[in-house]
Scaffold this motif. Structure first.
Motif, PDB file in Angstrom:
ATOM      1  N   GLN A  50       0.832  -1.211   0.000  1.00  0.00           N
ATOM      2  CA  GLN A  50       0.000   0.000   0.000  1.00  0.00           C
ATOM      3  C   GLN A  50       0.865   1.259   0.000  1.00  0.00           C
ATOM      4  O   GLN A  50       0.575   2.229  -0.706  1.00  0.00           O
ATOM      5  CB  GLN A  50      -0.923   0.001   1.218  1.00  0.00           C
ATOM      6  N   TYR A  51       1.932   1.204   0.784  1.00  0.00           N
ATOM      7  CA  TYR A  51       2.815   2.372   0.874  1.00  0.00           C
ATOM      8  C   TYR A  51       3.569   2.579  -0.437  1.00  0.00           C
ATOM      9  O   TYR A  51       3.746   3.714  -0.890  1.00  0.00           O
ATOM     10  CB  TYR A  51       3.777   2.180   2.044  1.00  0.00           C
ATOM     11  N   GLU A  52       4.010   1.495  -1.061  1.00  0.00           N
ATOM     12  CA  GLU A  52       4.691   1.616  -2.348  1.00  0.00           C
ATOM     13  C   GLU A  52       3.762   2.134  -3.439  1.00  0.00           C
ATOM     14  O   GLU A  52       4.221   2.723  -4.417  1.00  0.00           O
ATOM     15  CB  GLU A  52       5.286   0.264  -2.769  1.00  0.00           C
ATOM     16  N   LYS A  53       2.464   1.916  -3.285  1.00  0.00           N
ATOM     17  CA  LYS A  53       1.499   2.434  -4.254  1.00  0.00           C
ATOM     18  C   LYS A  53       1.037   3.849  -3.902  1.00  0.00           C
ATOM     19  O   LYS A  53       0.205   4.426  -4.601  1.00  0.00           O
ATOM     20  CB  LYS A  53       0.276   1.515  -4.345  1.00  0.00           C
ATOM     21  N   GLY A  54       1.569   4.405  -2.818  1.00  0.00           N
ATOM     22  CA  GLY A  54       1.182   5.751  -2.420  1.00  0.00           C
ATOM     23  C   GLY A  54      -0.238   5.840  -1.903  1.00  0.00           C
ATOM     24  O   GLY A  54      -0.857   6.914  -1.942  1.00  0.00           O
ATOM     25  N   LEU A  55      -0.773   4.736  -1.402  1.00  0.00           N
ATOM     26  CA  LEU A  55      -2.168   4.698  -0.952  1.00  0.00           C
ATOM     27  C   LEU A  55      -2.330   5.070   0.517  1.00  0.00           C
ATOM     28  O   LEU A  55      -3.453   5.281   0.986  1.00  0.00           O
ATOM     29  CB  LEU A  55      -2.761   3.301  -1.193  1.00  0.00           C
ATOM     30  N   ILE A  56      -1.208   5.117   1.250  1.00  0.00           N
ATOM     31  CA  ILE A  56      -1.241   5.568   2.638  1.00  0.00           C
ATOM     32  C   ILE A  56      -0.129   6.597   2.839  1.00  0.00           C
ATOM     33  O   ILE A  56       0.854   6.620   2.103  1.00  0.00           O
ATOM     34  CB  ILE A  56      -1.082   4.407   3.652  1.00  0.00           C
ATOM     35  N   SER A  57      -0.293   7.438   3.830  1.00  0.00           N
ATOM     36  CA  SER A  57       0.668   8.509   4.095  1.00  0.00           C
ATOM     37  C   SER A  57       1.879   7.984   4.866  1.00  0.00           C
ATOM     38  O   SER A  57       1.865   6.859   5.387  1.00  0.00           O
ATOM     39  CB  SER A  57      -0.008   9.614   4.908  1.00  0.00           C
ATOM     40  N   ASP A  58       2.905   8.822   4.972  1.00  0.00           N
ATOM     41  CA  ASP A  58       4.081   8.463   5.773  1.00  0.00           C
ATOM     42  C   ASP A  58       3.675   8.160   7.214  1.00  0.00           C
ATOM     43  O   ASP A  58       4.138   7.182   7.812  1.00  0.00           O
ATOM     44  CB  ASP A  58       5.103   9.603   5.769  1.00  0.00           C
ATOM     45  N   ASP A  59       2.820   9.012   7.781  1.00  0.00           N
ATOM     46  CA  ASP A  59       2.409   8.820   9.179  1.00  0.00           C
ATOM     47  C   ASP A  59       1.604   7.529   9.349  1.00  0.00           C
ATOM     48  O   ASP A  59       1.771   6.823  10.350  1.00  0.00           O
ATOM     49  CB  ASP A  59       1.572  10.017   9.657  1.00  0.00           C
ATOM     50  N   GLU A  60       0.747   7.233   8.388  1.00  0.00           N
ATOM     51  CA  GLU A  60      -0.026   5.989   8.459  1.00  0.00           C
ATOM     52  C   GLU A  60       0.887   4.775   8.346  1.00  0.00           C
ATOM     53  O   GLU A  60       0.678   3.757   9.026  1.00  0.00           O
ATOM     54  CB  GLU A  60      -1.083   5.964   7.351  1.00  0.00           C
ATOM     55  N   PHE A  61       1.913   4.883   7.510  1.00  0.00           N
ATOM     56  CA  PHE A  61       2.874   3.790   7.365  1.00  0.00           C
ATOM     57  C   PHE A  61       3.635   3.568   8.673  1.00  0.00           C
ATOM     58  O   PHE A  61       3.758   2.431   9.145  1.00  0.00           O
ATOM     59  CB  PHE A  61       3.854   4.112   6.241  1.00  0.00           C
ATOM     60  N   ARG A  62       4.126   4.649   9.253  1.00  0.00           N
ATOM     61  CA  ARG A  62       4.866   4.509  10.517  1.00  0.00           C
ATOM     62  C   ARG A  62       3.979   3.914  11.608  1.00  0.00           C
ATOM     63  O   ARG A  62       4.423   3.055  12.376  1.00  0.00           O
ATOM     64  CB  ARG A  62       5.394   5.879  10.951  1.00  0.00           C
ATOM     65  N   GLN A  63       2.734   4.373  11.676  1.00  0.00           N
ATOM     66  CA  GLN A  63       1.840   3.849  12.713  1.00  0.00           C
ATOM     67  C   GLN A  63       1.556   2.375  12.497  1.00  0.00           C
ATOM     68  O   GLN A  63       1.453   1.602  13.456  1.00  0.00           O
ATOM     69  CB  GLN A  63       0.530   4.643  12.744  1.00  0.00           C
ATOM     70  N   SER A  64       1.444   1.973  11.248  1.00  0.00           N
ATOM     71  CA  SER A  64       1.227   0.561  10.950  1.00  0.00           C
ATOM     72  C   SER A  64       2.416  -0.276  11.414  1.00  0.00           C
ATOM     73  O   SER A  64       2.238  -1.379  11.944  1.00  0.00           O
ATOM     74  CB  SER A  64       0.999   0.369   9.455  1.00  0.00           C
ATOM     75  N   LEU A  65       3.629   0.240  11.224  1.00  0.00           N
ATOM     76  CA  LEU A  65       4.818  -0.471  11.696  1.00  0.00           C
ATOM     77  C   LEU A  65       4.809  -0.560  13.222  1.00  0.00           C
ATOM     78  O   LEU A  65       5.164  -1.596  13.791  1.00  0.00           O
ATOM     79  CB  LEU A  65       6.085   0.231  11.224  1.00  0.00           C
ATOM     80  N   ARG A  66       4.393   0.512  13.879  1.00  0.00           N
ATOM     81  CA  ARG A  66       4.290   0.467  15.346  1.00  0.00           C
ATOM     82  C   ARG A  66       3.303  -0.618  15.781  1.00  0.00           C
ATOM     83  O   ARG A  66       3.562  -1.363  16.739  1.00  0.00           O
ATOM     84  CB  ARG A  66       3.850   1.826  15.887  1.00  0.00           C
ATOM     85  N   ASP A  67       2.199  -0.701  15.064  1.00  0.00           N
ATOM     86  CA  ASP A  67       1.176  -1.695  15.410  1.00  0.00           C
ATOM     87  C   ASP A  67       1.660  -3.111  15.107  1.00  0.00           C
ATOM     88  O   ASP A  67       1.487  -4.025  15.925  1.00  0.00           O
ATOM     89  CB  ASP A  67      -0.125  -1.414  14.642  1.00  0.00           C
ATOM     90  N   ASN A  68       2.262  -3.299  13.927  1.00  0.00           N
ATOM     91  CA  ASN A  68       2.695  -4.642  13.508  1.00  0.00           C
ATOM     92  C   ASN A  68       3.817  -5.185  14.380  1.00  0.00           C
ATOM     93  O   ASN A  68       3.868  -6.383  14.671  1.00  0.00           O
ATOM     94  CB  ASN A  68       3.163  -4.615  12.047  1.00  0.00           C
ATOM     95  N   PHE A  69       4.730  -4.302  14.777  1.00  0.00           N
ATOM     96  CA  PHE A  69       5.925  -4.736  15.511  1.00  0.00           C
ATOM     97  C   PHE A  69       5.895  -4.335  16.988  1.00  0.00           C
ATOM     98  O   PHE A  69       6.887  -4.512  17.689  1.00  0.00           O
ATOM     99  CB  PHE A  69       7.185  -4.158  14.854  1.00  0.00           C
ATOM    100  N   ASN A  70       4.759  -3.767  17.424  1.00  0.00           N
ATOM    101  CA  ASN A  70       4.629  -3.328  18.818  1.00  0.00           C
ATOM    102  C   ASN A  70       5.762  -2.378  19.198  1.00  0.00           C
ATOM    103  O   ASN A  70       6.433  -2.540  20.219  1.00  0.00           O
ATOM    104  CB  ASN A  70       4.594  -4.536  19.766  1.00  0.00           C
ATOM    105  N   LEU A  71       5.963  -1.363  18.348  1.00  0.00           N
ATOM    106  CA  LEU A  71       7.067  -0.423  18.532  1.00  0.00           C
ATOM    107  C   LEU A  71       6.648   0.773  19.373  1.00  0.00           C
ATOM    108  O   LEU A  71       5.515   1.243  19.289  1.00  0.00           O
ATOM    109  CB  LEU A  71       7.540   0.101  17.175  1.00  0.00           C
ATOM    110  N   LYS A  72       7.590   1.284  20.140  1.00  0.00           N
ATOM    111  CA  LYS A  72       7.417   2.549  20.855  1.00  0.00           C
ATOM    112  C   LYS A  72       8.336   3.609  20.259  1.00  0.00           C
ATOM    113  O   LYS A  72       8.599   4.640  20.874  1.00  0.00           O
ATOM    114  CB  LYS A  72       7.744   2.373  22.345  1.00  0.00           C
TER     115      LYS A  72
END
Length: 210
Positions: A50-72
């Motif tokens: 989705q991110y490579e297709k430009g369908l989500i924003s930078d902030d949405e991508f980062r938040q998804s990584l936080r959710d997927n990897f339980n990142l702080k």
């Protein structure tokens, strides 16, 4: 008569050296997950496409990584880990591209994203006298700008149309076989480049056989 008129370059692993394992390691360190767990998520999570297709924003991508990897982690920490895969651009590749431009239309077609685009242009400008790939290539196409990505055939057809190139007059180079297989179905000539290695020798041989 010259059969190939346009050469289409992948970016990561062909022009700029790519080390995906460094990003996997960086996210493992940030998250506390194993590298195998991070790699599995990286290969399966739809958010990267989705991110490579430009369908989500930078902030949405980062938040998804936080959710997927339980990142702080902070935005900067995430960006540094995400950009860890981007390596150096060997000088001989730049010189070869400059030479090829005298006889061929040279194009970049890359599956990439906004964070990586910014990062590799910093690498380019820090190493060479170019601020942007547009300063080096005739045309540059990024998946996140086109809202399309390889290996979907629509992106190849779109780039052919935009660059006014006939499929049979184009040679596409990539380090991913699936991307090459899809392009070849449209009649585009293809060349597999092993990641980070052998670009010009393989290209010269290919051009001599077409």
């Amino acid at each position: 008569m010259q059969k190939i008129k346009t050469i289409i370059f992948d970016l990561g692993g062909v022009i700029i050296n790519l080390y995906v394992e460094k990003t996997i390691s960086a996210f493992a360190q940030l998250s506390g997950l194993s590298e195998k767990e991070v790699e599995k998520a990286y290969l399966s999570a739809d958010v990267f496409k989705q991110y490579e297709k430009g369908l989500i924003s930078d902030d949405e991508f980062r938040q998804s990584l936080r959710d997927n990897f339980n990142l702080k982690a902070s935005d900067d920490e995430i960006d540094q880990a995400w950009n860890a895969m981007l390596g150096e651009i060997p000088n001989d590749r730049i010189e070869s591209i400059k030479s090829l431009k005298q006889n061929y239309k040279c194009i970049v077609l890359s599956n990439t994203n906004a964070i990586h685009e910014s990062a590799f242009h910093k690498i380019l400008s820090n190493s060479f006298s170019y601020q942007h790939l547009n300063d080096l290539f005739h045309e540059v196409y990024f998946s996140h700008d086109l809202n399309q990505r390889k290996p979907d055939q629509e992106i190849y057809q779109n780039v052919l149309n935009l660059s006014q190139t006939e499929a049979t007059e184009a040679l596409f180079m990539d380090d991913g076989q699936a991307n090459l297989d899809s392009a070849s179905k449209l009649g585009i000539h293809t060349l597999h480049i092993p990641r980070n290695d052998g670009l010009m020798n393989l290209l010269k041989h290919k051009l001599s056989t077409i």
